[in-house]
Write a protein that holds these residues in place. Structure first.
Motif, mmCIF file in Angstrom:
data_model
loop_
_atom_site.group_PDB
_atom_site.id
_atom_site.type_symbol
_atom_site.label_atom_id
_atom_site.label_comp_id
_atom_site.label_asym_id
_atom_site.label_seq_id
_atom_site.Cartn_x
_atom_site.Cartn_y
_atom_site.Cartn_z
ATOM 1 N N HIS A 243 31.489 37.520 34.856
ATOM 2 C CA HIS A 243 32.118 37.503 33.537
ATOM 3 C C HIS A 243 32.589 36.085 33.221
ATOM 4 C CE1 HIS A 243 35.089 38.686 30.409
ATOM 5 N NE2 HIS A 243 34.281 39.716 30.233
ATOM 6 N N LYS A 244 32.790 35.829 31.933
ATOM 7 C CA LYS A 244 33.226 34.484 31.531
ATOM 8 C C LYS A 244 34.558 34.102 32.161
ATOM 9 C CE LYS A 244 35.305 36.177 27.209
ATOM 10 N NZ LYS A 244 35.275 36.078 25.723
ATOM 11 N N GLU A 245 35.374 35.106 32.529
ATOM 12 C CA GLU A 245 36.680 34.790 33.120
ATOM 13 C C GLU A 245 36.541 34.191 34.524
ATOM 14 O OE1 GLU A 245 37.596 39.294 34.807
ATOM 15 O OE2 GLU A 245 38.394 38.703 32.861
ATOM 16 N N ASP A 246 35.340 34.248 35.113
ATOM 17 C CA ASP A 246 35.124 33.585 36.407
ATOM 18 C C ASP A 246 35.385 32.082 36.305
ATOM 19 O OD1 ASP A 246 34.326 36.081 37.137
ATOM 20 O OD2 ASP A 246 32.260 35.553 37.638
ATOM 21 N N PHE A 299 32.233 27.395 48.351
ATOM 22 C CA PHE A 299 31.137 26.522 47.918
ATOM 23 C C PHE A 299 30.909 26.769 46.432
ATOM 24 C CE2 PHE A 299 28.888 30.420 49.082
ATOM 25 C CZ PHE A 299 27.905 30.540 48.109
ATOM 26 N N SER A 300 30.317 25.807 45.779
ATOM 27 C CA SER A 300 30.073 25.923 44.345
ATOM 28 C C SER A 300 28.711 26.583 44.115
ATOM 29 C CB SER A 300 30.095 24.547 43.684
ATOM 30 O OG SER A 300 29.753 24.666 42.311
ATOM 31 N N PRO A 301 28.673 27.727 43.428
ATOM 32 C CA PRO A 301 27.417 28.455 43.261
ATOM 33 C C PRO A 301 26.587 27.921 42.098
ATOM 34 C CG PRO A 301 29.187 29.715 42.282
ATOM 35 C CD PRO A 301 29.825 28.465 42.859
ATOM 36 N N LYS A 302 26.378 26.611 42.083
ATOM 37 C CA LYS A 302 25.534 26.011 41.049
ATOM 38 C C LYS A 302 24.767 24.859 41.679
ATOM 39 C CE LYS A 302 28.921 22.744 39.151
ATOM 40 N NZ LYS A 302 29.646 22.315 37.923
ATOM 41 N N LYS A 330 39.381 24.758 35.448
ATOM 42 C CA LYS A 330 38.804 25.536 34.352
ATOM 43 C C LYS A 330 37.356 25.112 34.131
ATOM 44 C CE LYS A 330 39.959 27.374 29.840
ATOM 45 N NZ LYS A 330 40.964 27.424 28.745
ATOM 46 N N GLY A 331 36.477 26.088 33.977
ATOM 47 C CA GLY A 331 35.057 25.818 33.772
ATOM 48 C C GLY A 331 34.236 25.852 35.044
ATOM 49 N N GLU A 332 34.891 25.976 36.207
ATOM 50 C CA GLU A 332 34.171 25.989 37.478
ATOM 51 C C GLU A 332 34.303 27.349 38.172
ATOM 52 O OE1 GLU A 332 32.269 23.570 38.692
ATOM 53 O OE2 GLU A 332 32.674 22.359 36.900
ATOM 54 N N LYS A 333 33.297 27.691 38.971
ATOM 55 C CA LYS A 333 33.319 28.897 39.794
ATOM 56 C C LYS A 333 33.393 28.503 41.262
ATOM 57 C CE LYS A 333 30.319 31.660 36.740
ATOM 58 N NZ LYS A 333 29.100 32.515 36.700
#
Length: 839
Positions: A243-246, A299-302, A330-333
């Motif tokens: 979801h965008k809230e991630d 870890f960053s999933p991108k 904000k803006g990162e997962k």
């Protein structure tokens, strides 16, 4: 093609692309099985406003205008999701597998290809994102060198390009027998087969472990080589649900270790920090002497994400840093990874275990008016720190769950007289008990379920013992029709609860009974009629108990299409369920509490006996199980429910020793039965209604619903017979010949309405639909009456269509037409297949 040949071909098609001979470790014979490379040929579309025929558009133009205004206000002004969205129905995604988790704590669905793709953590609200980084990866090592590393996914996503994607789906298959599922992966060229067994604690008559928001994955590894292998399985999980809230910021991960009762568990906690309904995900594994557990906290999933891949490929383990990760900007997962390793001897076997748990103990619905506490918190606390304990408990108790599941399912699975498709339907359709937006909450200390009318005044206790002990239970009409405990549909689905979790069925009934005596005089526009009328009339059963985007249990009857006074079948269904539930539970306190409420709703029905012949009449949209068919005069459906209700009132009057009530209901029943026969029986079946209009002699598939419920309640014969046996059997024969065999070659179940000349009744939006839950109930009625072959053929048509042709596994819809469209994915009514076929 014969029925058996058709069925065998349908099942075989799902596995036609499987090229391996490996059948996995301990995978049962019965269930729903599909090769990961399978593609469904038929692609259907959801029913939407544009699919309404011109004649129906002209007939309901006022409804259309009113709905459009309401929809615009809800979506554009209030910025909320309408509980029925005729313009933005969910498209068919032929991907879903068995949902994860117990009852009432939220669900996460893992698709049959392995993706985590459907999320219901906020109660009753769904989103359908596939989270790419949520995967299992296998690493094989020989002599200290990695020889094979593969994401166990057939996908080739545009992200995470540093991982080895594109596993060949022709070497794997998925097998579901809810609440368990198996995925078998034969690793090409490696002589290794992996079997992932997924277990959720959904156990009949268990009111503790069945409430837990957990699932366990057991990986059985078969090494067919002449040399040993070291095998690692890595489980990766994003902090969130796609979801965008991630990306809202402030989320963080931390490793944990928990040891108690001689068992140690390690893993990662993924704290999802929201202002409303925060939760913690947990991925965990048991620590054992011959297993190595390692982790990557964050870890960053991108991007390519090659660092994590290299970490595992180097030595089959992860670096296991200590300490927690910083909160996300904000803006990162952020994501986490957990790996477990073991040695597998030559020509040998070993296994690895993982757990996924989620802890959202306190929930608020869309209105945010009050906080509700989930049932599982009775055992694991309300502080939001239960994830480690949940993971530990699941990993140390799943074998007991499986033993209980085996004991429950074995008598059916070993019964050679039952066809395989039936066994699959019986258990797999149960998914909706858990994944129907289900909530199971504790009863607050200040709660009053009586509606304000106490027992001494003909009402209920403020806190009935069963509700106080077992909590409150609610589930949606459908994942797209978001109304809790929709009562006309629960009438069919309720068999699953009363037979497997009867205390939840009784609790739900107390909530409905409490709302019956309530009244809400506030005027509200009803979209169908265009008139204003009170939200809730006294002594009328509500359509539902509310929308999860509002406040369930506080404001009943979210349904705006009809006035409560129009729903004559709801009252009758309440009375029938009260007796059926007593019959199956023998709970005398329940019967005592419900008797005055049943009398009150029957009195409210009496006013529809306009000519005093003992049979209620309908007006407008009274036969609401088929809204859209205008009914005037007595009808087969409501009239039949009325007679069945009188029958059970006679029986209950005897049980509570009220001879005066018995004589009164007996007299009405005798007169009503005669009138029903005179007005509706045509020699072959009961006419749809007695209006004399052109279509009043249509054949309704569900015309024997009242008799079906009597038979399922141990009545329907002798003193408590409402319908002549020979006429019921003749009517069922007509339904089978016309609604089943004259529709779609007899291979799609029973169409709702059929003309006597053998063409579907197309007079309404719903008359030419097949309703899967109704068909399952119809099949059971046939079986009750000795029509075993006809009943099985009727139900099989629906199962084959939904699960094998249309790709609607674990999202059985309300309805489909012969061609083109379906309506309302993941719907409550098909639960009826459980009770009917076992009654």
């Amino acid at each position: 093609m014969t029925t058996s040949e058709w069925g065998e071909k349908s099942s075989a098609d799902l596995m036609s692309r499987y090229v391996s001979k490996e059948m996995g470790y301990g995978v049962p014979k019965e269930g729903w099985r599909i090769c990961l490379a399978h593609e469904f040929k038929e692609k259907r579309k959801p029913f939407q406003a544009k699919d309404v025929s011109l004649s129906n558009v002209l007939e309901h133009v006022g409804l259309g205008i009113r709905y459009l205004k309401w929809w615009y206000k809800k979506t554009q002004v209030e910025k909320k999701a309408p509980f029925i969205d005729m313009f933005r129905a969910q498209p068919l995604r032929q991907i879903y597998g068995a949902p994860l988790g117990g009852i009432g704590g939220g669900t996460i669905t893992r698709g049959w290809r392995g993706e985590f793709c459907r999320w219901q953590l906020n109660p009753g609200m769904y989103h359908y994102e596939t989270v790419t980084a949520n995967q299992f990866t296998v690493c094989l090592r020989r002599g200290g060198q990695t020889v094979y590393q593969q994401v166990l996914s057939v996908e080739r996503p545009p992200t995470l390009q540093g991982w080895n994607w594109g596993y060949c789906g022709e070497y794997a298959f998925y097998h579901a027998l809810y609440p368990r599922a198996w995925t078998v992966y034969h690793l090409p060229g490696q002589n290794v087969t992996l079997t992932c067994r997924q277990i959720s604690p959904v156990i009949p008559h268990d009111y503790q472990d069945s409430s837990l928001p957990v699932a366990v994955f057991v990986w059985d590894i078969e090494n067919k080589n002449d040399y040993a292998l070291d095998v690692s399985i890595m489980f990766t999980m994003v902090n969130g649900s796609g979801h965008k809230e991630d990306k809202s910021g402030g989320h963080w991960n931390e490793p944990f270790h928990l040891e108690k009762e001689g068992e140690a568990v390690s893993g990662i906690l993924l704290h999802h920090c929201l202002a409303v309904n925060p939760y913690t995900l947990c991925i965990a594994a048991r620590e054992q002497p011959d297993r190595e557990v390692s982790h990557q906290t964050a870890f960053s999933p991108k991007g390519t994400c090659s660092g994590l891949w290299s970490d595992l490929i180097t030595d089959g383990r992860l670096d296991s840093p200590t300490g927690s990760s910083p909160p996300t900007p904000k803006g990162e997962k952020v994501a986490a990874a957990l790996a477990v390793s073991c040695s597998v001897p030559a020509q040998g076997h070993n296994s690895l275990e993982f757990c996924l748990a989620w802890d959202m103990p306190n929930i608020m619905f869309g209105s945010r008016e009050r906080k509700h506490t989930r049932r599982y918190t009775r055992y694991f606390g309300t502080k939001g720190d239960a994830s480690p304990s949940l993971g530990h408990y699941a990993l140390t108790h799943y074998r007991q769950w499986e033993k209980s599941i085996d004991e429950w399912q074995r008598p059916i699975l070993q019964d050679s007289s039952l066809p395989s498709w039936y066994k699959s339907a019986l258990f797999n359709e149960l998914y909706f008990v858990v994944d129907g937006g289900t909530v199971w909450t504790e009863l607050p200390e200040d709660a009053d379920v009586s509606g304000g009318v106490r027992s001494e005044d003909g009402g209920l206790p403020a806190q009935p013992a069963v509700v106080k002990e077992f909590g409150r239970f609610a589930y949606l009409e459908g994942q797209e029709y978001r109304m809790y405990n929709t009562y006309d549909v629960h009438f069919y689905a309720s068999f699953a609860l009363i037979m497997l979790w009867p205390k939840l069925a009784l609790s739900l009934q107390y909530d409905i009974a409490g709302s019956v005596v309530q009244q809400d005089p506030m005027e509200r526009l009803h979209l169908m009629s265009g008139r204003y009328s009170p939200v809730k009339a006294k002594n009328v059963v509500p359509h539902d108990i509310g929308d999860p985007d509002d406040e369930p249990w506080q404001r009943v009857n979210a349904y705006l299409i009809h006035d409560t006074a129009d729903w004559k079948d709801l009252n009758l269904k309440f009375v029938l369920q009260v007796y059926r539930d007593f019959h199956l539970t023998q709970d005398h306190q329940y019967l005592k509490d419900m008797w005055p409420v049943c009398q009150a709703v029957m009195e409210s029905e009496m006013k529809f006996d306009l000519d005093g012949d003992g049979l209620i009449e309908n007006s407008g949209y009274a036969d609401q199980t088929y809204d859209g068919w205008t009914v005037t005069g007595p009808s087969a459906y409501c009239g039949g429910l009325w007679l069945a209700s009188l029958c059970v009132m006679c029986k209950m009057a005897k049980l509570v020793e009220n001879e005066e009530a018995y004589k009164r209901y007996r007299d009405i029943l005798d007169r009503g039965s005669a009138a029903y026969d005179k007005l509706l029986w045509n020699g072959k079946y009961y006419n749809y209604d007695s209006s004399g209009r052109d279509l009043s002699n249509s054949v309704m598939s569900d015309q024997c619903a009242g008799h079906w419920f009597l038979k399922a309640s141990g009545l329907g014969e002798g003193e408590y017979q409402a319908f002549p046996k020979e006429k019921i059997q003749t009517a069922l024969k007509s339904v089978f010949d016309l609604n089943v065999m004259s529709f779609a070659g007899g291979q799609m179940g029973a169409v709702n309405g059929m003309r006597p000349e053998g063409v579907p009744d197309r007079s309404s939006v719903q008359s030419d639909e097949v309703w899967i839950g109704v068909v399952y109930g119809l099949a059971a009625t046939m079986i009750h009456e000795g029509m075993q072959e006809e009943g099985m053929r009727t139900a099989e048509g629906c199962y084959r269509t939904v699960w094998e042709r249309l790709g609607m596994a674990f999202q059985t819809p309300e309805a489909y037409c012969e061609k083109g469209i379906y309506r309302s994915l993941a719907y409550m009514r098909p639960l009826s297949d459980l009770g009917e076929t076992q009654s």
